[in-house]
Scaffold this active site. Structure first.
Site, mmCIF file in Angstrom:
data_model
loop_
_atom_site.group_PDB
_atom_site.id
_atom_site.type_symbol
_atom_site.label_atom_id
_atom_site.label_comp_id
_atom_site.label_asym_id
_atom_site.label_seq_id
_atom_site.Cartn_x
_atom_site.Cartn_y
_atom_site.Cartn_z
ATOM 1 N N ALA A 1 1.460 -8.171 -6.205
ATOM 2 C CA ALA A 1 1.852 -7.163 -5.230
ATOM 3 C C ALA A 1 3.100 -6.472 -5.773
ATOM 4 O O ALA A 1 3.834 -7.040 -6.584
ATOM 5 C CB ALA A 1 2.148 -7.824 -3.899
ATOM 6 N N GLU B 1 -5.219 -13.141 -6.840
ATOM 7 C CA GLU B 1 -5.965 -13.119 -5.575
ATOM 8 C C GLU B 1 -7.049 -12.048 -5.596
ATOM 9 O O GLU B 1 -8.151 -12.242 -5.090
ATOM 10 C CB GLU B 1 -4.996 -12.893 -4.410
ATOM 11 C CG GLU B 1 -4.024 -14.060 -4.244
ATOM 12 C CD GLU B 1 -2.907 -13.775 -3.254
ATOM 13 O OE1 GLU B 1 -2.112 -12.843 -3.505
ATOM 14 O OE2 GLU B 1 -2.832 -14.471 -2.224
ATOM 15 N N GLY C 1 -0.835 -11.397 -6.247
ATOM 16 C CA GLY C 1 -1.913 -10.569 -5.709
ATOM 17 C C GLY C 1 -2.959 -10.232 -6.756
ATOM 18 O O GLY C 1 -4.132 -10.003 -6.428
ATOM 19 N N GLU D 1 4.452 -16.468 -6.305
ATOM 20 C CA GLU D 1 5.164 -15.982 -5.106
ATOM 21 C C GLU D 1 6.342 -16.861 -4.711
ATOM 22 O O GLU D 1 7.377 -16.375 -4.257
ATOM 23 C CB GLU D 1 4.189 -15.875 -3.920
ATOM 24 C CG GLU D 1 3.199 -14.729 -4.000
ATOM 25 C CD GLU D 1 1.914 -15.070 -4.741
ATOM 26 O OE1 GLU D 1 1.869 -16.108 -5.445
ATOM 27 O OE2 GLU D 1 0.952 -14.293 -4.612
HETATM 28 C C1 HXC Z 1 6.578 -4.336 -9.257
HETATM 29 C C2 HXC Z 1 6.396 -4.885 -11.450
HETATM 30 C C3 HXC Z 1 5.678 -6.067 -11.113
HETATM 31 C C4 HXC Z 1 5.431 -6.312 -9.740
HETATM 32 C C5 HXC Z 1 5.890 -6.006 -13.248
HETATM 33 N N1 HXC Z 1 6.493 -4.901 -12.777
HETATM 34 N N2 HXC Z 1 5.385 -6.731 -12.259
HETATM 35 N N3 HXC Z 1 6.828 -4.049 -10.513
HETATM 36 N N4 HXC Z 1 5.898 -5.408 -8.855
HETATM 37 N N5 HXC Z 1 4.739 -7.384 -9.341
HETATM 38 C C6 HXC Z 1 7.169 -3.846 -13.544
HETATM 39 C C7 HXC Z 1 8.502 -4.324 -14.078
HETATM 40 O O1 HXC Z 1 9.494 -4.201 -13.075
HETATM 41 C C8 HXC Z 1 8.717 -3.361 -15.208
HETATM 42 O O2 HXC Z 1 9.180 -2.123 -14.696
HETATM 43 C C9 HXC Z 1 7.318 -3.148 -15.750
HETATM 44 O O3 HXC Z 1 6.431 -3.514 -14.681
HETATM 45 C C10 HXC Z 1 7.013 -4.015 -16.950
HETATM 46 O O4 HXC Z 1 7.261 -5.375 -16.605
HETATM 47 P P1 HXC Z 1 8.208 -6.335 -17.472
HETATM 48 O O5 HXC Z 1 8.672 -7.406 -16.572
HETATM 49 O O6 HXC Z 1 9.228 -5.548 -18.207
HETATM 50 O O7 HXC Z 1 7.151 -6.917 -18.529
HETATM 51 P P2 HXC Z 1 7.215 -8.321 -19.296
HETATM 52 O O8 HXC Z 1 8.614 -8.625 -19.717
HETATM 53 O O9 HXC Z 1 6.154 -8.236 -20.329
HETATM 54 O O10 HXC Z 1 6.813 -9.423 -18.210
HETATM 55 C C11 HXC Z 1 5.509 -9.421 -17.608
HETATM 56 C C12 HXC Z 1 5.504 -10.329 -16.359
HETATM 57 C C13 HXC Z 1 6.634 -9.900 -15.400
HETATM 58 C C14 HXC Z 1 5.679 -11.813 -16.755
HETATM 59 C C15 HXC Z 1 4.127 -10.165 -15.698
HETATM 60 O O11 HXC Z 1 6.550 -8.478 -15.204
HETATM 61 C C16 HXC Z 1 6.592 -10.549 -14.071
HETATM 62 O O12 HXC Z 1 6.967 -11.693 -13.904
HETATM 63 N N6 HXC Z 1 6.174 -9.769 -13.015
HETATM 64 C C17 HXC Z 1 6.181 -10.257 -11.649
HETATM 65 C C18 HXC Z 1 5.026 -11.231 -11.427
HETATM 66 C C19 HXC Z 1 5.038 -11.723 -9.976
HETATM 67 O O13 HXC Z 1 6.008 -12.353 -9.515
HETATM 68 N N7 HXC Z 1 3.960 -11.440 -9.254
HETATM 69 C C20 HXC Z 1 3.818 -11.862 -7.865
HETATM 70 C C21 HXC Z 1 4.266 -10.773 -6.956
HETATM 71 S S1 HXC Z 1 4.265 -11.296 -5.287
HETATM 72 P P3 HXC Z 1 10.505 -1.396 -15.264
HETATM 73 O O14 HXC Z 1 10.621 -0.196 -14.368
HETATM 74 O O15 HXC Z 1 11.592 -2.395 -15.136
HETATM 75 O O16 HXC Z 1 10.138 -1.085 -16.680
HETATM 76 C C22 HXC Z 1 2.712 -11.175 -4.767
HETATM 77 C C23 HXC Z 1 2.510 -11.506 -3.328
HETATM 78 C C24 HXC Z 1 1.082 -11.312 -2.870
HETATM 79 O O17 HXC Z 1 1.824 -10.837 -5.464
HETATM 80 C C25 HXC Z 1 0.974 -11.371 -1.412
HETATM 81 C C26 HXC Z 1 1.548 -10.204 -0.703
HETATM 82 C C27 HXC Z 1 1.147 -10.101 0.741
#
Ligand code: HXC
Length: 257
Positions: free
Chosen positions: A65, A111, A108, A131
């Site tokens: 998400a 999911e 997400g 999460e």
């Molecule tokens: C918003 C995101 C994002 C996310 C990545 N980006 N994941 N933006 N939401 N979930 C953005 C980063 O901010 C960054 O933007 C760009 O994408 C590239 O990501 P990097 O982190 O620079 O890439 P990398 O170093 O290769 O790392 C990849 C990664 C990491 C390991 C996947 O991005 C990461 O940990 N992302 C979050 C994963 C996460 O926690 N997902 C769960 C979300 S909660 P900029 O602008 O900085 O370049 C969820 C809840 C679901 O899903 C239920 C909801 C109701």
């Protein structure tokens, strides 16, 4: 294209939906959710389509998400908008859905893959429910579908630690149907989808409905459900065609749509 965050194409009887927010690793924001569910519903209604492939980029199926969109939400915002409930529309799609997963399928994203009927994963795919590391829990069915897919031991550990699972473990655990080389992923997913789309569409819908029934009911009720649907296949032209083609030693040509 009429969409900003996805691409949609029709390849014969296969519809392909590609997530396209490369700047955010296909993070699932509201617009993307609205577009994916609209495109999938439209393809579902299209009689020319017998299978839908959902995919992302090589680096990310979807990194979850959109954290930036969620960051400042209040409880009331989340509750009143029923944040992310629209994803439930994907489970109402009756056409078989194949997820072609390369790279990150996190939160997400994991999911979303699990909302599909078949997951085909590239060797670089990574699955996880991180999460907990953000101070929230999965919100699009992760705690339920991951547990049903891989069992309590692994699902609990994954959701409590937020660790990622590679494809070897994902296949061994029963999360994915098959693992393929990164550069073979789309070819393989499209081939699988074309195979499904070449079957009788009402019959593949009946298969999907019946297998999914296993998640919703007891064994004896599920078997009863299956039996009724099995009987119903004899009301299709395609049953006659399929069995006639076998006896005539030729390929079937299914026409019920
Ligand atoms: C918003 C995101 C994002 C996310 C990545 N980006 N994941 N933006 N939401 N979930 C953005 C980063 O901010 C960054 O933007 C760009 O994408 C590239 O990501 P990097 O982190 O620079 O890439 P990398 O170093 O290769 O790392 C990849 C990664 C990491 C390991 C996947 O991005 C990461 O940990 N992302 C979050 C994963 C996460 O926690 N997902 C769960 C979300 S909660 P900029 O602008 O900085 O370049 C969820 C809840 C679901 O899903 C239920 C909801 C109701």
């Amino acid at each position: 294209s009429e969409y900003a965050t996805i691409e949609v194409e029709r390849r014969g009887r296969v519809g392909v939906v590609t997530l396209n927010r490369p700047e955010a690793l296909n993070a699932l924001n509201t617009q993307l959710m609205v577009e994916v569910t609209a495109a999938a519903s439209e393809l579902d209604q299209d009689e020319q389509i017998g299978c839908i492939v959902l995919t992302g980029s090589q680096k990310a199926f979807a990194a979850g998400a959109d954290i930036k969109e969620m960051q400042s939400l209040s409880y009331m915002d989340a509750y009143r908008s029923d944040w992310f409930a629209a994803w439930d529309r994907l489970s109402a799609v009756r056409t078989p859905l194949v997820a072609a997963v390369s790279g990150y399928a996190l939160g997400g994203g994991c999911e979303l893959a699990m909302l599909c009927d078949v997951i085909i994963a590239a060797e670089n795919a990574k699955f996880g429910q991180p999460e907990v590391k953000l101070g929230v829990i999965p919100g699009i069915g992760g705690t339920q579908r991951l547990t049903r897919a891989i069992g309590k031991a692994k699902a609990m550990e994954m959701c409590l630690t937020g660790r990622m699972m590679d494809v070897t473990e994902a296949e061994r655990s029963g999360l994915v149907a098959r693992v393929v080389a990164v550069d073979r992923l789309m070819e393989d997913a499209l081939e699988t989808a074309a195979t499904i789309a070449g079957m009788s569409t009402p019959v593949t819908m009946m298969v999907k409905e019946s297998v999914n029934r296993a998640y919703e009911t007891t064994l004896s009720e599920g078997v009863r459900f299956e039996r009724r649907v099995f009987h119903a296949t004899f009301a299709t032209e395609d049953q006659k065609e399929g069995m006639t083609a076998f006896t005539e030693k030729r390929a079937p040509s299914f026409t019920d749509r």
